[in-house]
Design a protein around this motif. Structure first.
Motif, mmCIF file in Angstrom:
data_model
loop_
_atom_site.group_PDB
_atom_site.id
_atom_site.type_symbol
_atom_site.label_atom_id
_atom_site.label_comp_id
_atom_site.label_asym_id
_atom_site.label_seq_id
_atom_site.Cartn_x
_atom_site.Cartn_y
_atom_site.Cartn_z
ATOM 1 N N SER A 158 4.887 7.606 1.191
ATOM 2 C CA SER A 158 5.158 6.499 2.098
ATOM 3 C C SER A 158 4.626 5.221 1.482
ATOM 4 N N HIS A 159 5.173 4.093 1.937
ATOM 5 C CA HIS A 159 4.573 2.820 1.587
ATOM 6 C C HIS A 159 4.782 1.820 2.715
ATOM 7 N N ILE A 160 4.013 0.749 2.657
ATOM 8 C CA ILE A 160 4.056 -0.285 3.680
ATOM 9 C C ILE A 160 3.858 -1.634 3.013
ATOM 10 N N ASN A 161 4.594 -2.626 3.489
ATOM 11 C CA ASN A 161 4.513 -3.952 2.874
ATOM 12 C C ASN A 161 3.248 -4.676 3.332
ATOM 13 N N MET A 210 0.840 -1.193 0.000
ATOM 14 C CA MET A 210 0.000 0.000 0.000
ATOM 15 C C MET A 210 0.878 1.246 0.000
ATOM 16 N N TYR A 211 0.460 2.214 -0.760
ATOM 17 C CA TYR A 211 1.241 3.422 -0.986
ATOM 18 C C TYR A 211 0.382 4.661 -0.710
ATOM 19 N N TRP A 212 1.014 5.689 -0.199
ATOM 20 C CA TRP A 212 0.426 7.017 -0.151
ATOM 21 C C TRP A 212 1.248 7.893 -1.092
ATOM 22 N N VAL A 213 0.543 8.524 -2.006
ATOM 23 C CA VAL A 213 1.156 9.362 -3.033
ATOM 24 C C VAL A 213 0.443 10.709 -3.005
ATOM 25 N N ARG A 214 1.171 11.793 -3.167
ATOM 26 C CA ARG A 214 0.526 13.104 -3.160
ATOM 27 C C ARG A 214 0.895 13.894 -4.404
ATOM 28 N N GLN A 215 0.035 14.839 -4.709
ATOM 29 C CA GLN A 215 0.296 15.750 -5.814
ATOM 30 C C GLN A 215 -0.054 17.157 -5.378
ATOM 31 N N ALA A 247 -2.781 4.076 -2.985
ATOM 32 C CA ALA A 247 -2.649 3.186 -4.129
ATOM 33 C C ALA A 247 -2.234 1.812 -3.641
ATOM 34 N N ALA A 248 -2.535 0.817 -4.449
ATOM 35 C CA ALA A 248 -2.227 -0.566 -4.073
ATOM 36 C C ALA A 248 -1.580 -1.281 -5.241
ATOM 37 N N ASP A 249 -0.653 -2.137 -4.913
ATOM 38 C CA ASP A 249 -0.053 -2.983 -5.938
ATOM 39 C C ASP A 249 0.337 -4.315 -5.335
ATOM 40 N N ARG A 250 0.229 -5.357 -6.141
ATOM 41 C CA ARG A 250 0.554 -6.695 -5.673
ATOM 42 C C ARG A 250 2.062 -6.849 -5.436
ATOM 43 N N THR A 251 2.849 -5.965 -6.079
ATOM 44 C CA THR A 251 4.300 -6.029 -5.934
ATOM 45 C C THR A 251 4.837 -4.719 -5.375
ATOM 46 N N ALA A 288 9.320 9.325 2.420
ATOM 47 C CA ALA A 288 10.100 10.306 1.699
ATOM 48 C C ALA A 288 10.829 11.198 2.705
ATOM 49 N N ASP A 289 11.982 11.698 2.310
ATOM 50 C CA ASP A 289 12.744 12.563 3.211
ATOM 51 C C ASP A 289 11.919 13.768 3.668
ATOM 52 N N SER A 290 11.043 14.225 2.801
ATOM 53 C CA SER A 290 10.254 15.423 3.102
ATOM 54 C C SER A 290 9.274 15.220 4.253
ATOM 55 N N VAL A 291 8.957 13.968 4.585
ATOM 56 C CA VAL A 291 7.966 13.713 5.639
ATOM 57 C C VAL A 291 8.515 12.855 6.767
ATOM 58 N N LYS A 292 9.748 12.409 6.628
ATOM 59 C CA LYS A 292 10.333 11.504 7.623
ATOM 60 C C LYS A 292 10.347 12.154 8.995
ATOM 61 N N GLY A 293 9.902 11.397 9.986
ATOM 62 C CA GLY A 293 9.849 11.910 11.348
ATOM 63 C C GLY A 293 8.561 12.631 11.684
ATOM 64 N N ARG A 294 7.755 12.911 10.665
ATOM 65 C CA ARG A 294 6.481 13.614 10.898
ATOM 66 C C ARG A 294 5.264 12.743 10.548
ATOM 67 N N PHE A 295 5.418 11.886 9.556
ATOM 68 C CA PHE A 295 4.310 11.042 9.095
ATOM 69 C C PHE A 295 4.559 9.602 9.524
ATOM 70 N N THR A 296 3.475 8.876 9.777
ATOM 71 C CA THR A 296 3.548 7.462 10.117
ATOM 72 C C THR A 296 2.488 6.700 9.345
ATOM 73 N N ILE A 297 2.924 5.689 8.627
ATOM 74 C CA ILE A 297 1.991 4.836 7.904
ATOM 75 C C ILE A 297 1.739 3.572 8.722
ATOM 76 N N SER A 298 0.530 3.070 8.657
ATOM 77 C CA SER A 298 0.186 1.818 9.325
ATOM 78 C C SER A 298 -0.968 1.176 8.565
ATOM 79 N N ARG A 299 -1.206 -0.068 8.881
ATOM 80 C CA ARG A 299 -2.306 -0.775 8.234
ATOM 81 C C ARG A 299 -2.954 -1.732 9.210
ATOM 82 N N ASP A 300 -4.232 -1.981 8.974
ATOM 83 C CA ASP A 300 -4.982 -2.954 9.751
ATOM 84 C C ASP A 300 -5.575 -3.928 8.736
ATOM 85 N N ASN A 301 -4.956 -5.067 8.583
ATOM 86 C CA ASN A 301 -5.412 -6.014 7.570
ATOM 87 C C ASN A 301 -6.775 -6.613 7.907
ATOM 88 N N ALA A 302 -7.124 -6.633 9.169
ATOM 89 C CA ALA A 302 -8.445 -7.132 9.558
ATOM 90 C C ALA A 302 -9.550 -6.168 9.122
#
Length: 122
Positions: A49-52, A34-39, A97-101, A61-75
């Motif tokens: 950011s992304h998460i496996n 899973m990915y977070w992408v901005r424009q 966004a989502a991708d199988r790879t 991304a360096d621009s958000v490191k230390g300020r943003f946190t990604i997480s997921r709840d597969n349930a």
């Protein structure tokens, strides 16, 4: 039918926080990166950011490191982006966004959400 539905955007003052959510349906969420992408206005896409699939590996991304946190709840088939210490330069439309790879390029995602606007301004 595949859906990615983002929520949680809005207007916030500099230094404030927002939590974005992306609810997924129609595919096996737990198998997808899973990915977070901005424009930002007038700019290209930036991977924030992304998460496996298992949630144990993340990237920022360096621009958000230390300020943003990604997480997921597969349930709950949901990915989150906690955004703290927001800056005016974080103003953008945020997409999940989502991708199988794992994608090294910021393109070719299997699925996209519709986006949620984040505006950081006093």
């Amino acid at each position: 039918q595949v859906q990615l539905v983002e929520s949680g955007g809005g207007l916030v003052q500099p230094g404030g926080s927002l939590r974005l959510s992306c609810a997924a349906s129609g595919f096996t969420f737990s198998r997808y990166w899973m990915y977070w992408v901005r424009q930002a206005p007038g700019k290209g896409l930036e991977r924030v950011s992304h998460i496996n699939p298992g949630g144990g590996s993340t990237y920022y991304a360096d621009s958000v490191k230390g300020r943003f946190t990604i997480s997921r709840d597969n349930a709950k088939n949901t990915v989150y982006l906690q955004m703290n210490s927001l800056k005016p330069e974080d103003t953008a439309v945020y997409y999940c966004a989502a991708d199988r790879t794992f994608l090294t390029r910021n393109a070719g995602y299997d699925y996209w959400g519709q986006g949620t606007q984040v505006t950081v301004s006093s």
